[in-house]
Design a protein around this motif. Structure first.
Motif, mmCIF file in Angstrom:
data_model
loop_
_atom_site.group_PDB
_atom_site.id
_atom_site.type_symbol
_atom_site.label_atom_id
_atom_site.label_comp_id
_atom_site.label_asym_id
_atom_site.label_seq_id
_atom_site.Cartn_x
_atom_site.Cartn_y
_atom_site.Cartn_z
ATOM 1 N N ASN A 32 40.301 25.371 48.830
ATOM 2 C CA ASN A 32 41.632 25.398 48.212
ATOM 3 C C ASN A 32 41.801 24.213 47.269
ATOM 4 O OD1 ASN A 32 43.741 27.503 49.147
ATOM 5 N ND2 ASN A 32 42.585 27.052 51.008
ATOM 6 N N TRP A 33 41.378 23.059 47.743
ATOM 7 C CA TRP A 33 41.525 21.828 46.948
ATOM 8 C C TRP A 33 40.740 21.951 45.642
ATOM 9 C CZ3 TRP A 33 38.686 17.954 44.750
ATOM 10 C CH2 TRP A 33 39.343 16.761 44.470
ATOM 11 N N LEU A 34 39.493 22.439 45.762
ATOM 12 C CA LEU A 34 38.657 22.562 44.552
ATOM 13 C C LEU A 34 39.278 23.563 43.578
ATOM 14 C CD1 LEU A 34 35.079 22.623 46.143
ATOM 15 C CD2 LEU A 34 36.082 20.766 44.796
ATOM 16 N N ARG A 37 42.241 21.848 41.909
ATOM 17 C CA ARG A 37 41.860 20.794 40.957
ATOM 18 C C ARG A 37 41.099 21.369 39.762
ATOM 19 N NH1 ARG A 37 45.623 18.932 43.016
ATOM 20 N NH2 ARG A 37 45.646 17.328 44.626
ATOM 21 N N HIS A 38 40.275 22.352 40.010
ATOM 22 C CA HIS A 38 39.521 22.978 38.913
ATOM 23 C C HIS A 38 40.486 23.570 37.891
ATOM 24 C CE1 HIS A 38 36.126 25.343 37.143
ATOM 25 N NE2 HIS A 38 37.073 26.240 36.901
ATOM 26 N N ASN A 39 41.583 24.125 38.395
ATOM 27 C CA ASN A 39 42.513 24.826 37.506
ATOM 28 C C ASN A 39 43.752 24.008 37.153
ATOM 29 O OD1 ASN A 39 41.252 27.591 37.303
ATOM 30 N ND2 ASN A 39 41.352 27.364 39.519
ATOM 31 N N GLY A 40 43.740 22.745 37.515
ATOM 32 C CA GLY A 40 44.904 21.908 37.208
ATOM 33 C C GLY A 40 46.150 22.380 37.938
ATOM 34 N N GLU A 287 22.142 21.825 44.578
ATOM 35 C CA GLU A 287 22.481 21.499 45.973
ATOM 36 C C GLU A 287 23.243 20.187 46.045
ATOM 37 O OE1 GLU A 287 19.578 22.048 49.058
ATOM 38 O OE2 GLU A 287 20.238 24.140 48.983
ATOM 39 N N PHE A 288 22.647 19.109 45.510
ATOM 40 C CA PHE A 288 23.323 17.814 45.589
ATOM 41 C C PHE A 288 24.440 17.774 44.547
ATOM 42 C CE2 PHE A 288 24.035 13.522 44.107
ATOM 43 C CZ PHE A 288 24.151 12.808 45.289
ATOM 44 N N MET A 289 25.658 17.661 45.014
ATOM 45 C CA MET A 289 26.781 17.611 44.071
ATOM 46 C C MET A 289 27.835 16.646 44.570
ATOM 47 S SD MET A 289 27.261 21.647 43.147
ATOM 48 C CE MET A 289 26.577 22.213 44.683
ATOM 49 N N GLN A 290 28.376 15.900 43.625
ATOM 50 C CA GLN A 290 29.513 15.026 43.928
ATOM 51 C C GLN A 290 30.793 15.826 43.709
ATOM 52 O OE1 GLN A 290 29.068 12.230 45.248
ATOM 53 N NE2 GLN A 290 27.461 10.986 44.295
ATOM 54 N N ILE A 291 31.899 15.261 44.204
ATOM 55 C CA ILE A 291 33.182 15.961 44.099
ATOM 56 C C ILE A 291 33.497 16.385 42.657
ATOM 57 C CG2 ILE A 291 35.685 15.706 44.389
ATOM 58 C CD1 ILE A 291 34.473 15.793 46.989
ATOM 59 N N ALA A 292 33.232 15.490 41.717
ATOM 60 C CA ALA A 292 33.610 15.811 40.335
ATOM 61 C C ALA A 292 32.869 17.058 39.865
ATOM 62 C CB ALA A 292 33.301 14.632 39.421
ATOM 63 N N GLN A 293 31.606 17.135 40.230
ATOM 64 C CA GLN A 293 30.811 18.278 39.798
ATOM 65 C C GLN A 293 31.221 19.550 40.549
ATOM 66 O OE1 GLN A 293 26.631 17.660 40.226
ATOM 67 N NE2 GLN A 293 26.177 18.990 38.472
ATOM 68 N N LEU A 294 31.501 19.404 41.832
ATOM 69 C CA LEU A 294 31.976 20.557 42.603
ATOM 70 C C LEU A 294 33.263 21.095 41.982
ATOM 71 C CD1 LEU A 294 31.404 19.122 46.198
ATOM 72 C CD2 LEU A 294 30.265 21.143 45.261
ATOM 73 N N THR A 295 34.133 20.171 41.608
ATOM 74 C CA THR A 295 35.411 20.569 41.018
ATOM 75 C C THR A 295 35.179 21.317 39.701
ATOM 76 O OG1 THR A 295 36.377 18.583 41.969
ATOM 77 C CG2 THR A 295 37.667 19.695 40.280
ATOM 78 N N GLU A 296 34.243 20.825 38.949
ATOM 79 C CA GLU A 296 33.972 21.446 37.650
ATOM 80 C C GLU A 296 33.387 22.851 37.826
ATOM 81 O OE1 GLU A 296 31.530 18.804 35.312
ATOM 82 O OE2 GLU A 296 30.680 20.582 34.336
ATOM 83 N N LEU A 297 32.546 23.014 38.855
ATOM 84 C CA LEU A 297 31.815 24.278 38.991
ATOM 85 C C LEU A 297 32.521 25.324 39.853
ATOM 86 C CD1 LEU A 297 28.207 22.881 39.582
ATOM 87 C CD2 LEU A 297 29.124 23.882 37.473
ATOM 88 N N PHE A 298 33.513 24.888 40.654
ATOM 89 C CA PHE A 298 34.033 25.807 41.668
ATOM 90 C C PHE A 298 34.835 26.966 41.075
ATOM 91 C CE2 PHE A 298 36.871 27.523 44.852
ATOM 92 C CZ PHE A 298 35.981 27.733 45.897
ATOM 93 N N THR A 299 34.413 28.183 41.420
ATOM 94 C CA THR A 299 35.211 29.368 41.092
ATOM 95 C C THR A 299 35.135 30.313 42.291
ATOM 96 O OG1 THR A 299 33.312 30.565 40.195
ATOM 97 C CG2 THR A 299 34.630 29.317 38.608
ATOM 98 N N LEU A 300 36.118 31.177 42.403
ATOM 99 C CA LEU A 300 36.103 32.140 43.521
ATOM 100 C C LEU A 300 34.998 33.172 43.343
ATOM 101 C CD1 LEU A 300 39.940 32.702 44.070
ATOM 102 C CD2 LEU A 300 38.372 31.391 45.518
ATOM 103 N N GLU A 301 34.571 33.393 42.091
ATOM 104 C CA GLU A 301 33.492 34.377 41.861
ATOM 105 C C GLU A 301 32.217 33.945 42.580
ATOM 106 O OE1 GLU A 301 35.204 33.381 38.555
ATOM 107 O OE2 GLU A 301 36.521 34.723 39.665
#
Ligand code: GLU
Length: 510
Positions: A32-34, A37-40, A287-301
């Motif tokens: 939910n958080w990602l 944050r991903h979508n502002g 595999e290795f991802m920091q929060i910033a990258q997870l936030t950038e990449l996260f989509t429900l798809e």
């Protein structure tokens, strides 16, 4: 501007405080958080605390403690127990529209008998068909009742929604029972409170565990009853044990609880990274991802439908992937940051003393003396490659802090001269005696030690390996230890010489 605000997502994490924070709930929170944050968008925290019989303060504490450790914040916070009037008013409105009816049958009788005899939906046809007049009369006379949703009946009627993960979901309405909105004590049920709040808080996406997928048919009906458009639903695949069973504390023990990971020395960055890989795959299979990258990449798809397996066993209590990722995350922290995080583990292990009146987990004002912190700052870079969980650090570095080395087998001091040739106690003794003489005259810095000990090896006609092993075991009490010269610098001349002399004595006992 207003258009833009309208399209920004609002998501919520809505735990019920009936147990500790489960890893599956932590993953729901993170997704939910990602998404927010991903979508502002806006992250809402809502405590679903309407089940007074099952709620506990300890559970509320555990949820906040776990989330605080994750370090991900939220923007708005609500408690369902403070919103009960809203829920009751909504139930009343649904009733007034004729979409709910009073069921005066004591709850237990209604649930058991009718559903098994006549199909789940026919909870109590007598009640469903009761006239409004009769219903009002009985209510006015003080007869207790539950309020049930009047699920539309009739062949061909479907309840439907489109789940962002599971796709088109559809069920004949006849298979949905006339579920309760209010219990006979007047308290709203989870289904009612949850939907009323989701509508009132203008939640746009409901991202939650797959175990709520079947509830959603009821929720779609409640939204209809409220005259509200249902949010988009996205159900997350279950977390399961290697045997395929849903992860549960009763069956699987502490591996299910977030604080177990914290206490074992996972850093939240790694724990979050690991949980994200359970049921979600980024496009590029990173595999290795920091929060910033997870936030950038996260989509429900990217969320998958199949159950996500957490691999653990008696021998490996944590999923090897989680442990591996933790090692990687430890390696990218600054030395100061990692030292700060390691400190409580050293305090708990009794290797670093703290003023008992202060908090052991706080580094700046924790009453720990500067010399201990300085030493740990020097030790951290020497052990960070050698540990994967922070809880392993005290055992890997105890010899830096203990005044007396723990007992070790003096045979360890005897070096291997070459692949085929084993040294003996006399050789080990010669090495240590010569090393002590040389070290006494040497400055304790890396280069000077390197130079002096290599020369000392040459003096004895030895290669570096057989020269260094007895010294390493003498100063660290074990063969497997961090790089020798750096280690000796941190230990200092006096400690090294004392330990070398003690080792010489041990050899004489062989
Ligand atoms: N309180 C519910 C739970 O903890 C929330 C489910 C939902 O997200 O609607 O399972």
């Amino acid at each position: 501007m207003s258009d833009q605000t309208a399209t920004k997502p609002r998501v919520r994490f809505a735990p019920s405080p009936t147990g500790f924070l489960h890893v599956g709930s932590a993953r729901t929170f993170i997704f939910n958080w990602l998404y927010a944050r991903h979508n502002g968008g806006t992250m809402v925290f809502r405590l679903d605390d309407t089940d007074v019989e099952r709620n506990t303060d300890a559970s509320v504490q555990s949820i906040f403690e776990g989330l605080r450790w994750l370090g991900l914040n939220w923007d708005e916070e609500y408690k369902q127990s403070e919103r009960l009037d809203l829920h009751r008013a909504a139930a009343q409105a649904i009733f007034e529209k004729g979409l709910a009816y009073r069921d005066f049958t004591p709850a237990h009788a209604a649930e058991g008998e009718a559903s098994s005899a006549q199909g789940a939906w026919l909870f109590n046809p007598g009640m469903r068909e009761l006239s409004r007049e009769a219903s009002d009369r009985r209510a006015a006379a003080g007869e207790p009742f539950a309020l049930r949703y009047r699920v539309p009946r009739g062949a061909g009627r479907l309840v439907q929604f489109n789940d962002a993960v599971y796709g088109e979901m559809s069920k004949p309405a006849d298979e949905v029972e006339d579920f309760a909105l209010l219990r006979s004590d007047g308290n709203p049920t989870y289904h009612l409170s949850s939907c009323v709040d989701d509508a009132d808080l203008r939640i746009t996406q409901i991202i939650r565990g797959q175990d709520h997928l079947t509830n959603t048919f009821k929720h779609v009906l409640i939204f209809e009853g409220l005259g509200a458009t249902p949010p988009q639903f996205a159900h997350l695949p279950l977390l399961v044990a290697p045997d395929g069973a849903k992860l549960s504390k009763r069956k699987h023990g502490p591996v299910v609880s977030v604080t177990t990971y914290r206490d074992a020395g996972f850093v939240p960055e790694a724990f979050i990274n690991f949980l994200c890989l359970l049921g979600w795959s980024p496009k590029n299979d990173l595999e290795f991802m920091q929060i910033a990258q997870l936030t950038e990449l996260f989509t429900l798809e990217g969320v998958n439908r199949s159950n996500a397996v957490v691999n653990f066993s008696e021998e490996t209590p944590f999923d090897p992937k989680a442990v591996h990722l933790n090692g990687e995350h430890l390696r990218v922290l600054s030395v100061e940051d990692l030292t700060q995080r390691l400190l409580p583990f050293f305090v708990n292990a009794g290797l670093i003393a703290t003023d008992p009146s202060s908090s052991p987990s706080s580094f700046e004002n924790g009453g720990i003396d500067d010399a201990a912190i300085k030493k740990l700052l020097a030790v951290t870079p020497l052990i960070r490659e050698r540990i994967r969980l922070m809880a392993e650090a005290p055992a890997a570095a105890d010899f830096f802090f203990l005044s007396e080395l723990p007992p070790y087998d003096p045979a360890e001091l005897i070096p291997q001269i070459s692949k085929k040739e084993q040294g003996d106690a006399a050789l080990a003794l010669r090495v240590l005696k010569h090393a002590a003489e040389v070290l006494d005259e040497t400055d304790f810095n890396h280069d000077a030690l390197d130079h002096a000990l290599r020369e000392a090896a040459a003096d004895l006609g030895l290669k570096a390996g057989p020269m260094f092993q007895p010294i390493r075991v003498a100063v660290c009490g074990r063969k497997n230890a961090p790089p020798l010269f750096e280690t000796m610098v941190v230990l200092g001349k006096e400690t090294c010489l004392t330990r070398i002399r003690q080792a010489e004595e041990k050899l004489t006992t062989l």
